[in-house]
Design an enzyme around this catalytic site. Structure first.
Site, PDB file in Angstrom:
ATOM      1  N   GLU A   1       7.466   3.430  -2.340  1.00  0.00           N
ATOM      2  CA  GLU A   1       7.917   2.667  -1.186  1.00  0.00           C
ATOM      3  C   GLU A   1       9.428   2.439  -1.222  1.00  0.00           C
ATOM      4  O   GLU A   1      10.084   2.430  -0.164  1.00  0.00           O
ATOM      5  CB  GLU A   1       7.189   1.318  -1.133  1.00  0.00           C
ATOM      6  CG  GLU A   1       5.738   1.400  -0.708  1.00  0.00           C
ATOM      7  CD  GLU A   1       4.813   1.924  -1.799  1.00  0.00           C
ATOM      8  OE1 GLU A   1       3.669   2.299  -1.487  1.00  0.00           O
ATOM      9  OE2 GLU A   1       5.245   1.940  -2.979  1.00  0.00           O
TER      10      GLU A   1
ATOM     11  N   HIS B   1      -4.907  -5.326  -0.805  1.00  0.00           N
ATOM     12  CA  HIS B   1      -4.914  -4.580   0.454  1.00  0.00           C
ATOM     13  C   HIS B   1      -5.257  -5.491   1.636  1.00  0.00           C
ATOM     14  O   HIS B   1      -5.752  -5.003   2.654  1.00  0.00           O
ATOM     15  CB  HIS B   1      -5.912  -3.421   0.387  1.00  0.00           C
ATOM     16  CG  HIS B   1      -5.591  -2.392  -0.646  1.00  0.00           C
ATOM     17  ND1 HIS B   1      -5.959  -2.541  -1.967  1.00  0.00           N
ATOM     18  CD2 HIS B   1      -4.917  -1.222  -0.573  1.00  0.00           C
ATOM     19  CE1 HIS B   1      -5.541  -1.495  -2.660  1.00  0.00           C
ATOM     20  NE2 HIS B   1      -4.904  -0.682  -1.834  1.00  0.00           N
TER      21      HIS B   1
END
Length: 324
Positions: free
Chosen positions: A60, A127
């Site tokens: 990321e 998540h």
């Protein structure tokens, strides 16, 4: 026109902007051949080619850095994070570089960092997070959290066209559950403007993203007892539409702030401060916060249900406020 899902609306918005402006391109993990973790960019590679659909390693930080560099050269990258939980891996790039470009030396940074967030699908603690307030606190960033397909399409298009860095949170619970007919033409929604999702005169519920529908469910129940909720969908948490907040409070005189993010440090505290500064004398009862618990999101479905705000919470608190 057939109803469009929340997911398809985002897909349409990105596609249309890539067709409109050759400077727009996508970058992220598995967005090309695979079509993205939730298939938002499925088919993009065949149409736009590999130069505009850039698959990356699982990093990321690298995605955010590459997007920032491209934005500084005049490109308009749309960077996907498979889950917004892992945007934290790029926090240094976002908070210490991207957000400060315009403040430091007047450089536009027209990039969008987008991906799925939120709970309700038993994704577990890694998540299911709602990290929007990590970035709403950072000057230089615009933070968008749409609730409807029309707003999802209109805001992603507005974010891509904006010369400021935008972080676009897509609530994964809404991806394929929410549908509506899309207006014709170029659908663009102004960033920083709330909308009235439902008019009412009894209590204002100020909310955003998936909680709009929790408020809507509660409103239908309460209407049977003569309590009419006004639901304000913020749409963006940075910038925050303070005028819309002030207007609804002065209309109903009672307020519930509802959000899925954890209670401590959530936008509800900021909204309460805005109301205190701009509309305190209009209040007929204390401001009420309904938020997720101050714990990580549980994986277990029954525990997750306990963790999240629900319509019953809104009904209970609305009756309490009316009796105050």
């Amino acid at each position: 026109m057939a109803p469009v899902t929340y997911l398809e609306a985002i897909r349409q918005g990105i596609w249309e902007e890539m067709v409109r402006d050759p400077a727009v391109f996508c970058i992220g993990e598995d967005i090309g051949v695979y079509g993205g973790a939730f298939k938002i960019t499925e088919g993009f590679l065949n149409f736009f080619g590999k130069e505009r659909m850039v698959d990356t390693p699982i990093s990321e930080a690298a995605i955010a850095s590459a997007a920032f560099g491209a934005a500084l050269t005049g490109m308009r990258p749309v960077a996907e994070f498979q889950f917004m939980d892992f945007i934290s891996s790029a926090h240094t790039q976002i908070a210490n570089a991207i957000a400060k470009a315009n403040w430091r030396w007047g450089a536009p940074a027209p990039l969008v960092l987008r991906g799925p967030s939120g709970a309700g699908v038993s994704g577990g603690p890694f998540h299911s997070q709602n990290p929007e307030m990590w970035y709403a606190h950072t000057p230089g960033l615009k933070v968008l959290c749409p609730a409807t397909p029309t707003d999802a399409k209109g805001l992603i298009k507005a974010a891509i066209r904006d010369n400021n860095p935008c972080i676009f949170f897509e609530h994964k619970y809404l991806y394929r559950r929410v549908k509506e007919e899309m207006p014709e033409g170029d659908v663009v929604v102004e960033i920083g403007k709330a909308r009235v999702h439902r008019t009412g005169h009894s209590i204002s519920v100020i909310t955003y993203a998936s909680m709009v529908y929790v408020a809507e469910e509660a409103a239908k129940t309460l209407a049977q007892e003569g309590i009419e909720l006004e639901i304000i969908d913020l749409r963006t948490v940075a910038p925050l539409d303070e005028q819309a907040i002030e207007d609804t409070v002065k209309k109903t005189n009672r307020v519930i702030v509802l959000h899925e993010d954890n209670r401590t440090g959530g936008i509800a505290g900021e909204i309460a401060a805005v109301i205190n500064e701009r509309a305190f004398e209009a209040l007929d009862a204390p401001i009420t916060r309904i938020c997720a618990k101050d714990t990580p999101a549980p994986f277990s479905p029954p525990l997750e249900k306990w963790f999240l705000p629900n319509a019953g919470d809104v009904v209970r608190e609305a009756k309490r406020l009316m009796a105050y």
